[in-house]
Enzyme design. Structure first.
Site, mmCIF file in Angstrom:
data_model
loop_
_atom_site.group_PDB
_atom_site.id
_atom_site.type_symbol
_atom_site.label_atom_id
_atom_site.label_comp_id
_atom_site.label_asym_id
_atom_site.label_seq_id
_atom_site.Cartn_x
_atom_site.Cartn_y
_atom_site.Cartn_z
ATOM 1 N N CYS A 121 0.823 -1.237 0.000
ATOM 2 C CA CYS A 121 0.000 0.000 0.000
ATOM 3 C C CYS A 121 0.847 1.273 0.000
ATOM 4 O O CYS A 121 0.548 2.229 -0.729
ATOM 5 C CB CYS A 121 -0.947 0.003 1.199
ATOM 6 N N HIS A 180 -2.695 6.247 4.610
ATOM 7 C CA HIS A 180 -1.276 6.450 4.897
ATOM 8 C C HIS A 180 -0.851 7.826 4.377
ATOM 9 O O HIS A 180 -1.299 8.266 3.310
ATOM 10 C CB HIS A 180 -0.410 5.416 4.176
ATOM 11 N N ASN A 224 -5.260 3.610 2.288
ATOM 12 C CA ASN A 224 -4.479 2.376 2.134
ATOM 13 C C ASN A 224 -5.338 1.161 1.818
ATOM 14 O O ASN A 224 -4.851 0.183 1.248
ATOM 15 C CB ASN A 224 -3.658 2.097 3.402
#
Ligand SMILES: NC(=O)c1ccc[n+]([C@@H]2O[C@H](COP(=O)([O-])OP(=O)(O)OC[C@H]3O[C@@H](n4cnc5c(N)ncnc54)[C@H](OP(=O)(O)O)[C@@H]3O)[C@@H](O)[C@H]2O)c1
Length: 348
Positions: free
Chosen positions: A132, A252, A326
């Site tokens: 990711c 993220h 993510n």
């Protein structure tokens, strides 16, 4: 859509954080699904899940689960992919694998469709979905690589707990309640389920994602380094990574430093280039405090870029803040996009 063909699909890990999102994106009909088979471990077999308004019973994944399946999405951990993906391929399915089991195999394309869709042509049955944190970074780097060439990347990540599965999300919720109730926090999963020690993530920052390798880097950091070189077809690119877990549920964030091969580029040129990048959204205006955050990116399919600055010392150095969901672009959406590309290019 260039075809009316309908496809039989299987989702291995259908009850997990990523599997549930894959099912959600398949309901948006990126291609026509004729039949869907939802697979998990024995634990969740028998669970009912809705797909397109119809109830589907989750079954235990076995080597015989893939007869008549055209596309099998795997997101049930590397061990399950190692064991069952070859069985799925033997049964005639194309596997799109979300785990790290095959990512660095020479014969397995590692694909972010906006970046290296053409690599799909070389598949031999298995296609790997990158990590990711790698996906969102290469999406931002690709337009810069194309326009100016890139020679060095240094990234520090600020990663969400959902990257470690549903149990890590539950751990953050539980620890937050414990902390606010004045109780001792119990830690059983993070920073890495497979490691010896566990630390609380609530109100904390853990500079360890996955386990350590002998060179002092974590596996997550090495994934970012090696996968970036493979996807961008730049084995000589200098890449360094420090991966940190934060008490954020989803999305993220990354502070990315990139050096271009071409000198004397302006911030304006970098911004314009990123604005033209596939799947990218630039949110960058210090005068209005505009920049992406994990909360603003959550649930969205794009990769968001902000805080674009020129380094004050290196003439060819630039800083970017890159944020993406993510579980969406970092996992399920990229996986479904890969399948969509396979269908569109008649590769299934
Ligand atoms: N979360 C992310 O951001 C992310 C991103 C990219 C890739 N991935 C990868 O995707 C995989 C799944 O991640 P996740 O976050 O969705 O994990 P998760 O929420 O813990 O879900 C795991 C899924 O795998 C199934 N499973 C476990 N053991 C199995 C077995 N022996 N046979 C068949 N199914 C089994 C589980 O079924 P039960 O319900 O029966 O336990 C569940 O459906 C991992 O390999 C992870 O590295 C995750």
């Amino acid at each position: 859509m260039t075809t009316n063909k309908q496809y039989n699909v299987a989702v291995v890990g259908a009850t997990g954080a990523v599997g549930q999102k894959i099912i959600q994106f398949l309901e948006e009909k990126p291609f026509q699904v004729n039949r869907i088979k939802l697979l998990s471990s024995k634990r969740s077999a028998g669970t009912k899940v809705l797909f397109d308004g119809k109830e589907v019973t989750v079954e235990e994944a076995t080597p015989n689960s893939f007869e008549d399946i055209d596309i099998a999405f795997f997101s049930a951990g590397g061990a399950v992919s190692k064991q069952l993906a070859p069985e799925a391929v033997k049964s005639g399915a194309i596997v799109v694998d979300n785990t790290s089991a095959y990512r660095m195999d020479k014969d397995v394309p590692l694909v972010v469709p906006e970046v290296n869709e053409e690599d799909l042509k070389n598949h031999e049955g298995i296609i790997a979905n990158p990590n990711c944190s790698t996906i969102q970074m290469v999406a931002a780097l690709k337009p810069l690589q194309d326009a100016f060439g890139i020679s060095r990347v240094i990234v520090s990540t600020y990663q969400a707990v959902s990257g470690a599965g549903l149990s890590a999300q539950d751990e953050l919720t539980g620890q937050t309640k414990q902390y606010l109730d004045g109780e001792e926090m119990t830690a059983n999963i993070l920073p890495a389920g497979a490691d010896k020690k566990h630390y609380p993530i609530a109100f904390n920052a853990l500079p360890q994602i996955d386990v350590f390798e002998e060179n002092g880097y974590t596996k997550e950091e090495l994934k970012m380094i090696n996968e970036t070189k493979k996807i961008l077809h730049e084995p000589e690119l200098h890449v360094a990574a420090t991966c940190v877990r934060l008490p954020v549920f989803t999305s993220h964030s990354e502070s990315v430093y990139v050096e271009t091969k071409k000198e004397d580029i302006s911030v304006k040129e970098i911004r314009q280039t990123l604005e033209g990048g596939a799947g990218l959204v630039v949110e960058d205006d210090p005068s209005t405090q505009t920049y992406p955050t994990p909360l603003s990116a959550s649930g969205k399919k794009e990769v968001f870029v902000g805080r674009i600055r020129k380094d004050l010392d290196a003439n060819n150095g630039f800083h970017l803040w890159v944020v993406s969901d993510n579980l969406v672009k970092g996992a399920a959406w990229n996986t479904v996009q890969i399948a969509e590309s396979l269908v569109k290019n008649n590769l299934v």
